[in-house]
Design a protein around this motif. Structure first.
Motif, PDB file in Angstrom:
ATOM      1  N   LEU A 325       0.790  -0.824   0.143  1.00  0.00           N
ATOM      2  CA  LEU A 325       0.273   0.203  -0.430  1.00  0.00           C
ATOM      3  C   LEU A 325       0.806   1.226   0.413  1.00  0.00           C
ATOM      4  N   ASN A 326       1.870   0.988   0.828  1.00  0.00           N
ATOM      5  CA  ASN A 326       2.887   2.616   0.893  1.00  0.00           C
ATOM      6  C   ASN A 326       3.674   2.919  -0.257  1.00  0.00           C
ATOM      7  N   LEU A 327       3.716   1.915  -1.167  1.00  0.00           N
ATOM      8  CA  LEU A 327       4.773   1.574  -2.338  1.00  0.00           C
ATOM      9  C   LEU A 327       3.435   2.194  -3.703  1.00  0.00           C
ATOM     10  N   PHE A 328       2.478   2.224  -3.419  1.00  0.00           N
ATOM     11  CA  PHE A 328       1.889   2.079  -4.433  1.00  0.00           C
ATOM     12  C   PHE A 328       1.509   3.556  -4.193  1.00  0.00           C
ATOM     13  N   ASP A 329       1.123   3.548  -2.992  1.00  0.00           N
ATOM     14  CA  ASP A 329       0.326   5.271  -2.591  1.00  0.00           C
ATOM     15  C   ASP A 329       1.318   5.801  -2.948  1.00  0.00           C
ATOM     16  N   ASN A 330       3.036   5.547  -3.085  1.00  0.00           N
ATOM     17  CA  ASN A 330       3.799   5.833  -3.258  1.00  0.00           C
ATOM     18  C   ASN A 330       4.084   6.901  -4.942  1.00  0.00           C
ATOM     19  N   ALA A 331       3.922   5.534  -5.427  1.00  0.00           N
ATOM     20  CA  ALA A 331       3.577   5.499  -7.322  1.00  0.00           C
ATOM     21  C   ALA A 331       2.953   6.577  -7.883  1.00  0.00           C
ATOM     22  N   ILE A 332       1.703   6.675  -7.055  1.00  0.00           N
ATOM     23  CA  ILE A 332       0.442   7.344  -7.339  1.00  0.00           C
ATOM     24  C   ILE A 332       0.285   8.740  -7.467  1.00  0.00           C
ATOM     25  N   LYS A 333       1.694   9.135  -6.085  1.00  0.00           N
ATOM     26  CA  LYS A 333       1.536  10.615  -5.927  1.00  0.00           C
ATOM     27  C   LYS A 333       2.335  10.697  -6.513  1.00  0.00           C
ATOM     28  N   TYR A 334       3.845  10.601  -6.837  1.00  0.00           N
ATOM     29  CA  TYR A 334       4.799  10.657  -8.058  1.00  0.00           C
ATOM     30  C   TYR A 334       4.631  10.269  -9.371  1.00  0.00           C
ATOM     31  N   SER A 335       3.811  10.408 -10.081  1.00  0.00           N
ATOM     32  CA  SER A 335       3.166   9.441 -11.584  1.00  0.00           C
ATOM     33  C   SER A 335       2.528  10.230 -11.741  1.00  0.00           C
ATOM     34  N   ASP A 336       2.404  10.952 -13.025  1.00  0.00           N
ATOM     35  CA  ASP A 336       1.408  11.507 -14.017  1.00  0.00           C
ATOM     36  C   ASP A 336       0.408  10.633 -14.280  1.00  0.00           C
ATOM     37  N   LEU A 353      11.028 -12.610  -6.013  1.00  0.00           N
ATOM     38  CA  LEU A 353      11.960 -11.272  -6.367  1.00  0.00           C
ATOM     39  C   LEU A 353      10.581 -10.053  -6.635  1.00  0.00           C
ATOM     40  N   ILE A 354       9.780  -9.255  -6.358  1.00  0.00           N
ATOM     41  CA  ILE A 354       8.111  -8.621  -6.582  1.00  0.00           C
ATOM     42  C   ILE A 354       9.354  -7.502  -7.064  1.00  0.00           C
ATOM     43  N   GLU A 355       9.224  -7.273  -8.602  1.00  0.00           N
ATOM     44  CA  GLU A 355       9.216  -5.770  -8.964  1.00  0.00           C
ATOM     45  C   GLU A 355       7.910  -4.967  -9.124  1.00  0.00           C
ATOM     46  N   ILE A 356       8.133  -3.775  -8.733  1.00  0.00           N
ATOM     47  CA  ILE A 356       6.691  -2.588  -8.652  1.00  0.00           C
ATOM     48  C   ILE A 356       7.565  -1.657  -9.729  1.00  0.00           C
ATOM     49  N   ARG A 357       7.197  -1.526 -10.548  1.00  0.00           N
ATOM     50  CA  ARG A 357       7.767  -0.713 -11.612  1.00  0.00           C
ATOM     51  C   ARG A 357       6.682  -0.117 -12.187  1.00  0.00           C
ATOM     52  N   ASP A 358       7.180   1.892 -12.030  1.00  0.00           N
ATOM     53  CA  ASP A 358       6.159   3.055 -12.352  1.00  0.00           C
ATOM     54  C   ASP A 358       6.775   4.135 -13.157  1.00  0.00           C
ATOM     55  N   GLU A 359       5.779   5.040 -14.175  1.00  0.00           N
ATOM     56  CA  GLU A 359       6.637   5.220 -14.608  1.00  0.00           C
ATOM     57  C   GLU A 359       6.990   6.858 -14.586  1.00  0.00           C
ATOM     58  N   GLY A 360       6.810   6.809 -13.212  1.00  0.00           N
ATOM     59  CA  GLY A 360       6.735   8.128 -12.189  1.00  0.00           C
ATOM     60  C   GLY A 360       7.670   9.296 -13.190  1.00  0.00           C
ATOM     61  N   HIS A 361       8.203  10.095 -11.572  1.00  0.00           N
ATOM     62  CA  HIS A 361       9.294  11.160 -12.000  1.00  0.00           C
ATOM     63  C   HIS A 361      10.677  11.156 -11.659  1.00  0.00           C
ATOM     64  N   GLY A 362      10.382  10.011 -11.168  1.00  0.00           N
ATOM     65  CA  GLY A 362      11.747   8.874 -10.693  1.00  0.00           C
ATOM     66  C   GLY A 362      12.427   9.835  -9.521  1.00  0.00           C
ATOM     67  N   ILE A 363      14.080   9.258  -9.151  1.00  0.00           N
ATOM     68  CA  ILE A 363      14.416   9.925  -8.245  1.00  0.00           C
ATOM     69  C   ILE A 363      15.997   9.893  -8.642  1.00  0.00           C
ATOM     70  N   PRO A 364      16.546  11.444  -8.244  1.00  0.00           N
ATOM     71  CA  PRO A 364      18.017  12.174  -8.844  1.00  0.00           C
ATOM     72  C   PRO A 364      18.810  10.458  -7.983  1.00  0.00           C
ATOM     73  N   ARG A 365      20.105  10.487  -8.817  1.00  0.00           N
ATOM     74  CA  ARG A 365      20.890   9.363  -7.948  1.00  0.00           C
ATOM     75  C   ARG A 365      21.271   9.543  -7.059  1.00  0.00           C
ATOM     76  N   GLY A 416      11.400   6.644 -14.566  1.00  0.00           N
ATOM     77  CA  GLY A 416      10.529   6.808 -12.955  1.00  0.00           C
ATOM     78  C   GLY A 416      11.487   5.746 -12.519  1.00  0.00           C
ATOM     79  N   SER A 417      10.570   4.565 -11.210  1.00  0.00           N
ATOM     80  CA  SER A 417      11.566   4.355 -10.387  1.00  0.00           C
ATOM     81  C   SER A 417      11.217   2.902 -10.367  1.00  0.00           C
ATOM     82  N   THR A 418      12.338   1.469  -9.655  1.00  0.00           N
ATOM     83  CA  THR A 418      11.291   0.381  -9.742  1.00  0.00           C
ATOM     84  C   THR A 418      11.768   0.211  -8.533  1.00  0.00           C
ATOM     85  N   PHE A 419      11.012  -0.705  -7.398  1.00  0.00           N
ATOM     86  CA  PHE A 419      11.413  -0.978  -6.674  1.00  0.00           C
ATOM     87  C   PHE A 419      11.382  -2.381  -5.817  1.00  0.00           C
TER      88      PHE A 419
END
Length: 428
Positions: A325-336, A353-365, A416-419
């Motif tokens: 729920l936290n990861l999904f909520d995070n993806a919704i907040k930071y995705s267009d 291995l569970i991958e949660i991949r979004d197409e959001g704003h991404g995180i700086p290195r 985007g980001s992948t957890f």
């Protein structure tokens, strides 16, 4: 060793007498007697050959008083291999042995052997001198070894003691030089690592307290300010309701933050109980996705899951649900809007291995290594606008690790980001 050396001398003296006896028994004549006497003339031993009544037949040297006293001793019976007559090398002038000899099958007399104790004492003196030299060398080496060990062991230990005293006073600016690959070196490195970790914890605690005070002050300021405005009697009901809505919204944020802090406190104190049970992962994930679907549809986002049907894990369903729920909520907040979130589940080296991949704003290195720290925000103003506390990913990491799993994040700004979550698969 002295006693052993004296015994060796006596045995050698007796053996020499037995050799003379063998020669006499093989050829008993005047020439043989003379030959035996000549043999001992220049040796460090003396020989005296007597008849059965101990009358001297021949001698390799002139007898003195001490030798006569030894000859006068009662020697019966004398075994075939002879015996020792005198062995008191410390107090007597000679050590002596006697061997009987026979001619034509009958005992004819005795072969007496003498050796001056001066020679034995000289030998013992040289032996003692060698041992004394060896003792001096040994003691010197021992002292040098102690000094070396004192410098190589005690000095580093004193340094480490001073370092631990600094740590106990709260001074974490401790750095010990590398002391090698032995146990002292490992201890030194451990103290340095401990100092670094304690320093990091101290800084993290200060930052944590500062962040808490800031995060609590912001909603409380809103609540207090709008409550004061809402209490005024000369405002319209429409404005009053809007102010009350803001107060309610900030109260909800404050409640969520306190709940998250409470959960983190329980995890830190090991009072966060995990009730594991066997879970069919794919159906479990689909159930969570169905509950989250309205939130995704509200933003026009798609949620897709790719999972096999035969993967089982041992997890606490309620606690792990909070992770997703936290990861999904995070993806919704930071995705267009109208982007997509994919969930992939697969086996990898005995784990799942569970991958949660979004197409959001991404995180700086530069922010990736801090993303799971408490109250850390990549964009603080954006996070506050959306109601985030900065604690969600910290709770996710703690919960995953409480299940003996691990979590990582890969991200690229604008893509985007992948957890990635690894947990152990339950085998049938």
């Amino acid at each position: 060793m002295v006693k052993s050396r004296v015994e060796e001398e006596l045995i050698a003296l007796q053996a020499r007498g037995n050799n003379h006896r063998e020669v006499l028994e093989d050829s008993y004549n005047a020439e043989t007697l003379h030959h035996i006497a000549v043999m001992e003339w220049n040796a460090d031993t003396e020989v005296i050959i007597t008849d059965q009544k101990k009358n001297i037949i021949i001698s390799s040297s002139k007898l003195d008083k001490e030798e006569k006293e030894i000859l006068s001793k009662k020697i019966e019976p004398v075994p075939r291999n002879g015996k020792i007559l005198e062995n008191r090398w410390k107090s007597e002038k000679y050590i002596s042995t006697v061997s009987p000899y026979t001619v034509n099958g009958q005992q004819k007399g005795y072969v007496f052997m003498f050796k001056s104790t001066d020679q034995v004492q000289s030998l013992i003196s040289r032996l003692s001198h060698h041992f004394l030299v060896a003792a001096v060398i040994t003691v010197t080496l021992l002292i040098l070894t102690i000094l070396f060990l004192t410098k190589s062991i005690t000095t580093p230990l004193i340094r480490m003691k001073k370092a631990t005293e600094k740590l106990s006073r709260g001074d974490f600016s401790v750095h010990l030089t590398d002391m090698g690959e032995d146990e002292l070196g490992e201890l030194s490195r451990s103290i340095t690592i401990l100092a670094r970790d304690l320093k990091h914890l101290k800084e993290e605690r200060s930052e944590f307290l500062s962040s808490i005070s800031h995060e609590l002050r912001t909603p409380l300021t809103y609540i207090k300010g709008y409550a004061d405005v809402a209490r005024q009697k000369n405002i319209e009901d429409k404005d009053r309701e809007r102010y009350l809505d803001i107060i309610y919204e900030e109260s909800e944020k404050l409640s969520d933050m306190i709940k998250d802090l409470f959960n983190l406190a329980k995890i830190d104190q090991n009072t966060f109980i995990i009730h594991r049970e066997k879970v069919q992962l794919c159906s479990y994930l689909r159930g969570i996705c169905e509950k989250m679907m309205p939130a995704f549809k509200e933003k026009g986002m798609k949620l897709e899951i790719d999972c096999s049907e035969n993967i089982y894990v041992m997890i606490d369903p309620m606690r792990f649900k909070q992770v997703f729920l936290n990861l999904f909520d995070n993806a919704i907040k930071y995705s267009d809007p109208y982007t997509k979130i994919n969930i992939f589940v697969k086996r990898e080296k005995g784990d799942v291995l569970i991958e949660i991949r979004d197409e959001g704003h991404g995180i700086p290195r530069e922010d990736l290594s801090f993303i799971f720290e408490r109250f850390y925000r990549v964009d603080k103003s954006r996070s506050r606008d959306f109601g985030g506390t900065g604690l969600g990913l910290s709770i996710v990491k703690e919960l995953v690790e409480a299940h003996q799993g691990r979590i990582e994040v890969k991200s690229e700004v604008g893509k985007g980001s992948t957890f990635l979550i690894w947990i152990e698969e339950m085998t049938e």
